[in-house]
Structure formats: C-alpha cells, structure tokens
Design an enzyme around this catalytic site. Structure first.
Site, PDB file in Angstrom:
ATOM      1  N   ASP A 192       1.330  16.765 -35.630  1.00 29.71           N
ATOM      2  CA  ASP A 192       0.463  17.683 -34.897  1.00 29.71           C
ATOM      3  C   ASP A 192       1.209  18.307 -33.716  1.00 29.71           C
ATOM      4  O   ASP A 192       1.097  19.514 -33.463  1.00 29.71           O
ATOM      5  CB  ASP A 192      -0.781  16.938 -34.404  1.00 29.71           C
ATOM      6  CG  ASP A 192      -1.971  17.861 -34.195  1.00 29.71           C
ATOM      7  OD1 ASP A 192      -1.999  18.938 -34.824  1.00 29.71           O
ATOM      8  OD2 ASP A 192      -2.878  17.519 -33.411  1.00 29.71           O
ATOM      9  N   ASP A 223      -8.497  16.366 -37.029  1.00 34.88           N
ATOM     10  CA  ASP A 223      -8.657  15.694 -35.744  1.00 34.88           C
ATOM     11  C   ASP A 223      -9.879  14.784 -35.737  1.00 34.88           C
ATOM     12  O   ASP A 223     -10.079  14.028 -34.780  1.00 34.88           O
ATOM     13  CB  ASP A 223      -8.783  16.730 -34.617  1.00 34.88           C
ATOM     14  CG  ASP A 223      -7.543  17.610 -34.518  1.00 34.88           C
ATOM     15  OD1 ASP A 223      -6.453  17.099 -34.757  1.00 34.88           O
ATOM     16  OD2 ASP A 223      -7.698  18.812 -34.203  1.00 34.88           O
TER      17      ASP A 223
END
Length: 211
Positions: free
Chosen positions: A72, A138
């Site tokens: 990420d 997420d």
C-alpha cells in the site's frame, strides 16, 4: 440444484433482491445518490469475504498484513517515482469525470466509469463530485485479523469480548482509521500525493494489540 449443489431457502429468496440492487446500481451508477447503493454493495462484499476467508494463525496474519502494508505504501506514495503518478490514487479516482481541451478550443467532457471497489461518502453536496473514499482492501485485510481475534476470544471466553483480543483489535482499527483521516485532512503526504495509504496506520495499530 444439480451440479450447483444445495442452497438454503433464505439464499434463494434473497437472490432477486441482490440482483435488483446490483442492477439498479449499474443502470444508475452516475446518479448523485448512487454512492449510497455502491456502499451497500461494497459492505456486502467485505462481509462475505471476511466470513469466507479465515486466517489459520496469527503468524500468517502478521505476514499477510505486513506485505499489504508495504504494498500500500509503495502504490500510494512511492509509485510516482517510477510511473509519474500514484498508481493507487489513479485507480481510486478513475471513475471521476474528466475533460480535455481540443486544439480548436472545444472542451470535451467524459463521464467516468465507477467501479464498486471502494466506499464513498460525499463531502457536502454529492453533485460536486467530492468524496471521501476508503478502499475495500483497507477493510477486508485488517478485517481478517479482527475475525481471527474474535475466534480467539470465542475459544477462550465463549464470546467475542470488548475487553478481549477482538475489542483491542477493533479499537486499533478505529485509531488507525482516525489517523489516516487526520493525515489526509492536514495534507501529510509524500511526493505530493493527495491521499493516504490507510494500511500504513491500520496494520500497526491492529497487529500491535493482539501480538
């Protein structure tokens, strides 16, 4: 159901509703209210994922979340060094309307194609197209750890407890999400990226309380 196997009656009854919701979103995905329906679909995907996929151990969970943590950060903050733009932000905002000014001065507007892969909440009037966004990754990646913590509480205490591993991991997720929102609000960024890798905050603050 023959080769498709058996299905519960409740599943068969809910199929028409699911198809109606998905079809309505697809046909009206550019409407100003479509974000709400997209969030419903995204939440359903997340719930199905964490219910279906389970971590076999904390060690596997730490390794998985650690790799996603690095992924990420690279895709949001470091990818502009290699691709001239943030790959993750380009994907997340791919559905936003855009325009091009032609050589003769004509402005051509293009409607973006939204993909139901993130949750969207409008900042003010939805017609302005300004949304706060949270990727489904997420949610489901830390969600795997939260469900693992709940299973641990279930085996140790007989139920998921706010005072047990599940409660600690949930508090860590809330703190991590708050940190991501605050960092975005105060424009704490690298390479000028207008967005945050949420897993940068969520992974340490969910792993820490259960380790």
């Amino acid at each position: 159901l023959g080769p498709c196997g058996e299905a519960e009656l409740a599943t068969l009854l809910v199929w028409p509703l699911c198809l109606a919701l998905a079809g309505t979103w697809f046909l009206c995905r550019r409407a100003t209210w479509a974000w709400a329906l997209q969030d419903v679909l995204g939440a359903a995907v997340c719930a199905t994922f964490v219910r279906t996929v389970q971590l076999p151990s904390l060690e596997v969970g730490v390794q998985l979340l650690g790799l996603m943590f690095l992924y990420d950060i690279f895709m949001v903050f470091l990818s502009p060094l290699f691709f001239h733009k943030s790959v993750m932000m380009s994907v997340a905002t791919a559905g936003q309307p855009s325009h091009t000014v032609l050589a003769d001065g004509t402005c051509e507007r293009y409607d973006g194609e939204r993909m139901p892969m993130l949750l969207m909440i409008p900042r003010g009037d939805p017609s302005r197209g300004d949304y706060a966004m949270l990727g489904l990754g997420d949610i489901v990646v830390p969600g795997l750890l939260l469900t693992f913590a709940a299973r641990c509480d279930l085996s140790l205490r007989g139920a998921a407890s706010p005072l047990g591993y599940w409660g600690a991991a949930s508090a860590g997720y809330l703190a991590g999400l708050s940190c991501a929102l605050a960092a975005n609000m105060y424009h704490l960024t690298i390479n000028g990226v207008q967005g945050q890798p949420a897993l940068l905050y969520l992974v340490p603050l969910t792993i820490g309380p259960v380790s």
